[in-house]
Design a protein around this motif. Structure first.
Motif, PDB file in Angstrom:
ATOM      1  N   VAL A   1      -2.831 -13.794 -14.069  1.00 63.99           N
ATOM      2  CA  VAL A   1      -3.705 -13.674 -13.014  1.00 63.99           C
ATOM      3  C   VAL A   1      -3.200 -14.272 -11.781  1.00 63.99           C
ATOM      4  CG1 VAL A   1      -5.959 -13.838 -11.962  1.00 63.99           C
ATOM      5  CG2 VAL A   1      -5.792 -13.208 -14.359  1.00 63.99           C
ATOM      6  N   GLN A   2      -2.758 -13.403 -10.626  1.00 62.92           N
ATOM      7  CA  GLN A   2      -2.127 -13.954  -9.690  1.00 62.92           C
ATOM      8  C   GLN A   2      -2.247 -12.752  -8.476  1.00 62.92           C
ATOM      9  OE1 GLN A   2       1.861 -15.097 -10.121  1.00 62.92           O
ATOM     10  NE2 GLN A   2       2.558 -13.252 -10.706  1.00 62.92           N
ATOM     11  N   LEU A   3      -1.972 -13.554  -7.272  1.00 66.72           N
ATOM     12  CA  LEU A   3      -1.552 -12.673  -6.066  1.00 66.72           C
ATOM     13  C   LEU A   3      -0.429 -13.023  -5.470  1.00 66.72           C
ATOM     14  CD1 LEU A   3      -4.949 -13.202  -4.083  1.00 66.72           C
ATOM     15  CD2 LEU A   3      -4.370 -11.328  -5.148  1.00 66.72           C
ATOM     16  N   GLN A   4       0.329 -11.945  -5.071  1.00 65.12           N
ATOM     17  CA  GLN A   4       1.795 -12.128  -4.583  1.00 65.12           C
ATOM     18  C   GLN A   4       1.846 -11.496  -3.114  1.00 65.12           C
ATOM     19  OE1 GLN A   4       4.596 -13.148  -6.421  1.00 65.12           O
ATOM     20  NE2 GLN A   4       5.813 -13.018  -4.738  1.00 65.12           N
ATOM     21  N   ALA A   5       1.969 -12.541  -1.969  1.00 58.61           N
ATOM     22  CA  ALA A   5       2.309 -12.015  -0.789  1.00 58.61           C
ATOM     23  C   ALA A   5       3.927 -12.017  -0.358  1.00 58.61           C
ATOM     24  CB  ALA A   5       1.749 -13.334   0.173  1.00 58.61           C
ATOM     25  N   ARG A  18       4.702  -5.835   8.305  1.00 56.68           N
ATOM     26  CA  ARG A  18       3.883  -5.438   7.607  1.00 56.68           C
ATOM     27  C   ARG A  18       3.777  -6.364   6.229  1.00 56.68           C
ATOM     28  NH1 ARG A  18       1.712  -0.069   4.303  1.00 56.68           N
ATOM     29  NH2 ARG A  18       3.609  -0.800   2.912  1.00 56.68           N
ATOM     30  N   LEU A  19       2.667  -7.201   6.058  1.00 61.36           N
ATOM     31  CA  LEU A  19       2.674  -7.999   4.943  1.00 61.36           C
ATOM     32  C   LEU A  19       1.818  -7.454   3.737  1.00 61.36           C
ATOM     33  CD1 LEU A  19       1.585 -11.519   6.657  1.00 61.36           C
ATOM     34  CD2 LEU A  19       4.032 -10.361   6.316  1.00 61.36           C
ATOM     35  N   SER A  20       2.222  -7.511   2.527  1.00 62.46           N
ATOM     36  CA  SER A  20       1.599  -7.064   1.347  1.00 62.46           C
ATOM     37  C   SER A  20       0.932  -8.074   0.587  1.00 62.46           C
ATOM     38  CB  SER A  20       2.358  -6.048   0.701  1.00 62.46           C
ATOM     39  OG  SER A  20       2.929  -5.279   1.306  1.00 62.46           O
ATOM     40  N   CYS A  21       0.006  -8.020  -0.158  1.00 63.06           N
ATOM     41  CA  CYS A  21      -0.711  -8.893  -1.160  1.00 63.06           C
ATOM     42  C   CYS A  21      -1.019  -7.957  -2.172  1.00 63.06           C
ATOM     43  CB  CYS A  21      -1.982  -9.685  -0.275  1.00 63.06           C
ATOM     44  SG  CYS A  21      -2.725 -10.488  -1.621  1.00 63.06           S
ATOM     45  N   ALA A  22      -0.128  -8.212  -3.434  1.00 59.14           N
ATOM     46  CA  ALA A  22      -0.452  -7.311  -4.479  1.00 59.14           C
ATOM     47  C   ALA A  22      -0.807  -8.420  -5.720  1.00 59.14           C
ATOM     48  CB  ALA A  22       1.116  -6.924  -5.152  1.00 59.14           C
ATOM     49  N   ALA A  23      -1.718  -7.787  -6.374  1.00 58.61           N
ATOM     50  CA  ALA A  23      -2.485  -8.268  -7.383  1.00 58.61           C
ATOM     51  C   ALA A  23      -1.939  -8.010  -8.634  1.00 58.61           C
ATOM     52  CB  ALA A  23      -4.003  -8.239  -7.311  1.00 58.61           C
ATOM     53  N   SER A  24      -1.848  -8.984  -9.711  1.00 60.01           N
ATOM     54  CA  SER A  24      -1.378  -8.760 -10.944  1.00 60.01           C
ATOM     55  C   SER A  24      -2.515  -9.449 -11.953  1.00 60.01           C
ATOM     56  CB  SER A  24       0.099  -8.949 -11.269  1.00 60.01           C
ATOM     57  OG  SER A  24       0.386 -10.605 -10.976  1.00 60.01           O
ATOM     58  N   GLY A  25      -2.704  -8.607 -13.041  1.00 62.64           N
ATOM     59  CA  GLY A  25      -3.377  -9.249 -14.164  1.00 62.64           C
ATOM     60  C   GLY A  25      -5.153  -9.141 -13.993  1.00 62.64           C
ATOM     61  N   PHE A  26      -5.298  -8.664 -12.691  1.00 59.21           N
ATOM     62  CA  PHE A  26      -6.739  -8.183 -12.647  1.00 59.21           C
ATOM     63  C   PHE A  26      -6.793  -6.989 -11.605  1.00 59.21           C
ATOM     64  CE2 PHE A  26      -7.800 -10.139  -8.516  1.00 59.21           C
ATOM     65  CZ  PHE A  26      -6.551 -10.721  -8.006  1.00 59.21           C
ATOM     66  N   SER A  27      -7.860  -6.623 -11.217  1.00 62.92           N
ATOM     67  CA  SER A  27      -8.212  -5.616 -10.165  1.00 62.92           C
ATOM     68  C   SER A  27      -8.741  -6.218  -8.980  1.00 62.92           C
ATOM     69  CB  SER A  27      -9.027  -4.607 -10.752  1.00 62.92           C
ATOM     70  OG  SER A  27      -9.454  -3.438  -9.714  1.00 62.92           O
ATOM     71  N   LYS A  75      -3.130   0.991  -5.578  1.00 66.19           N
ATOM     72  CA  LYS A  75      -1.835   0.310  -5.722  1.00 66.19           C
ATOM     73  C   LYS A  75      -2.460  -1.098  -5.803  1.00 66.19           C
ATOM     74  CE  LYS A  75       1.082   3.132  -3.012  1.00 66.19           C
ATOM     75  NZ  LYS A  75       2.073   3.235  -1.747  1.00 66.19           N
ATOM     76  N   ASN A  76      -3.524  -1.531  -5.798  1.00 66.48           N
ATOM     77  CA  ASN A  76      -4.069  -3.051  -6.232  1.00 66.48           C
ATOM     78  C   ASN A  76      -3.333  -3.771  -5.144  1.00 66.48           C
ATOM     79  OD1 ASN A  76      -5.812  -4.207  -7.786  1.00 66.48           O
ATOM     80  ND2 ASN A  76      -4.320  -5.147  -9.247  1.00 66.48           N
ATOM     81  N   THR A  77      -3.320  -3.402  -3.760  1.00 66.32           N
ATOM     82  CA  THR A  77      -2.524  -4.144  -2.822  1.00 66.32           C
ATOM     83  C   THR A  77      -3.569  -4.106  -1.444  1.00 66.32           C
ATOM     84  OG1 THR A  77      -0.549  -3.525  -3.756  1.00 66.32           O
ATOM     85  CG2 THR A  77      -0.315  -4.193  -1.423  1.00 66.32           C
ATOM     86  N   VAL A  78      -3.378  -5.331  -0.776  1.00 68.74           N
ATOM     87  CA  VAL A  78      -3.916  -5.448   0.472  1.00 68.74           C
ATOM     88  C   VAL A  78      -2.824  -5.453   1.582  1.00 68.74           C
ATOM     89  CG1 VAL A  78      -5.276  -6.704   2.093  1.00 68.74           C
ATOM     90  CG2 VAL A  78      -6.246  -6.190  -0.172  1.00 68.74           C
ATOM     91  N   TYR A  79      -2.961  -4.966   2.838  1.00 65.86           N
ATOM     92  CA  TYR A  79      -1.926  -5.083   3.630  1.00 65.86           C
ATOM     93  C   TYR A  79      -2.512  -5.677   5.222  1.00 65.86           C
ATOM     94  CZ  TYR A  79       0.042  -1.345   0.811  1.00 65.86           C
ATOM     95  OH  TYR A  79       0.421  -0.747  -0.434  1.00 65.86           O
ATOM     96  N   LEU A  80      -1.426  -6.510   5.574  1.00 64.11           N
ATOM     97  CA  LEU A  80      -1.861  -6.832   7.159  1.00 64.11           C
ATOM     98  C   LEU A  80      -0.480  -6.207   8.012  1.00 64.11           C
ATOM     99  CD1 LEU A  80      -3.787  -8.546   8.407  1.00 64.11           C
ATOM    100  CD2 LEU A  80      -2.065 -10.342   8.537  1.00 64.11           C
ATOM    101  N   GLN A  81      -1.085  -5.395   8.833  1.00 66.81           N
ATOM    102  CA  GLN A  81      -0.094  -4.688   9.763  1.00 66.81           C
ATOM    103  C   GLN A  81      -0.113  -5.512  10.963  1.00 66.81           C
ATOM    104  OE1 GLN A  81       2.306  -2.167   9.518  1.00 66.81           O
ATOM    105  NE2 GLN A  81       2.870  -3.062  11.460  1.00 66.81           N
ATOM    106  N   MET A  82       1.012  -6.238  11.338  1.00 66.63           N
ATOM    107  CA  MET A  82       0.913  -7.072  12.457  1.00 66.63           C
ATOM    108  C   MET A  82       2.018  -6.719  13.618  1.00 66.63           C
ATOM    109  SD  MET A  82       1.177 -10.751  10.515  1.00 66.63           S
ATOM    110  CE  MET A  82       2.933 -10.591  10.166  1.00 66.63           C
ATOM    111  N   ASN A  83       1.197  -5.954  14.639  1.00 60.88           N
ATOM    112  CA  ASN A  83       2.035  -5.638  15.843  1.00 60.88           C
ATOM    113  C   ASN A  83       2.085  -6.510  17.084  1.00 60.88           C
ATOM    114  OD1 ASN A  83       2.450  -3.307  14.306  1.00 60.88           O
ATOM    115  ND2 ASN A  83       0.676  -2.215  15.091  1.00 60.88           N
ATOM    116  N   SER A  84       2.972  -6.245  17.938  1.00 65.62           N
ATOM    117  CA  SER A  84       3.000  -7.075  19.195  1.00 65.62           C
ATOM    118  C   SER A  84       2.858  -8.582  19.121  1.00 65.62           C
ATOM    119  CB  SER A  84       1.719  -6.815  20.214  1.00 65.62           C
ATOM    120  OG  SER A  84       1.600  -5.455  20.536  1.00 65.62           O
TER     121      SER A  84
END
Length: 120
Positions: A1-5, A18-27, A75-84
């Motif tokens: 169970v972990q998050l991978q940024a 664009r940052l991604s945060c992917a989870a594994s081992g859980f939803s 995709k079990n993923t959260v994103y952070l789009q960073m502009n400017s």
């Protein structure tokens, strides 16, 4: 169970990442997910958070209008789009699961962090 940024790097002022945060081992489906950052010599601060249903998002005043948080539960993923991007955005960015909801501003499971450096 972990998050991978991931997705950090070196970018010039005004650029985007664009940052991604992917989870594994859980939803991630039912979790609010937050992005937080810590700049050198400064305290960690909340950047943005998105509810489990993606119907609620919030942003720190310093990033409003420049950053966008989103999620793809398939995709079990959260994103952070960073502009400017600005030099003051330089920090290690972390994603984490919110305790109960984003409004708690408390977080439980943390990813390992990804470094964003904004510099010319």
């Amino acid at each position: 169970v972990q998050l991978q940024a991931s997705g950090g790097g070196l970018v010039q002022p005004g650029g985007s990442l664009r940052l991604s945060c992917a989870a594994s081992g859980f939803s991630l489906d039912y979790y609010g997910i937050g992005w937080l950052r810590q700049a050198p010599g400064k305290e960690r601060e909340g950047v943005s958070c998105i509810s489990g249903g993606a119907d609620i998002t919030n942003y720190a005043d310093s990033v409003k209008g420049r950053f966008t948080i989103s999620r793809d539960n398939a995709k079990n993923t959260v994103y952070l789009q960073m502009n400017s991007l600005k030099p003051e955005d330089t920090a290690v960015y972390y994603c984490a699961t919110a305790l109960y909801s984003c409004s708690s501003q408390k977080y439980e499971l943390w990813g390992q962090g990804t470094l964003v450096t904004v510099s010319s």
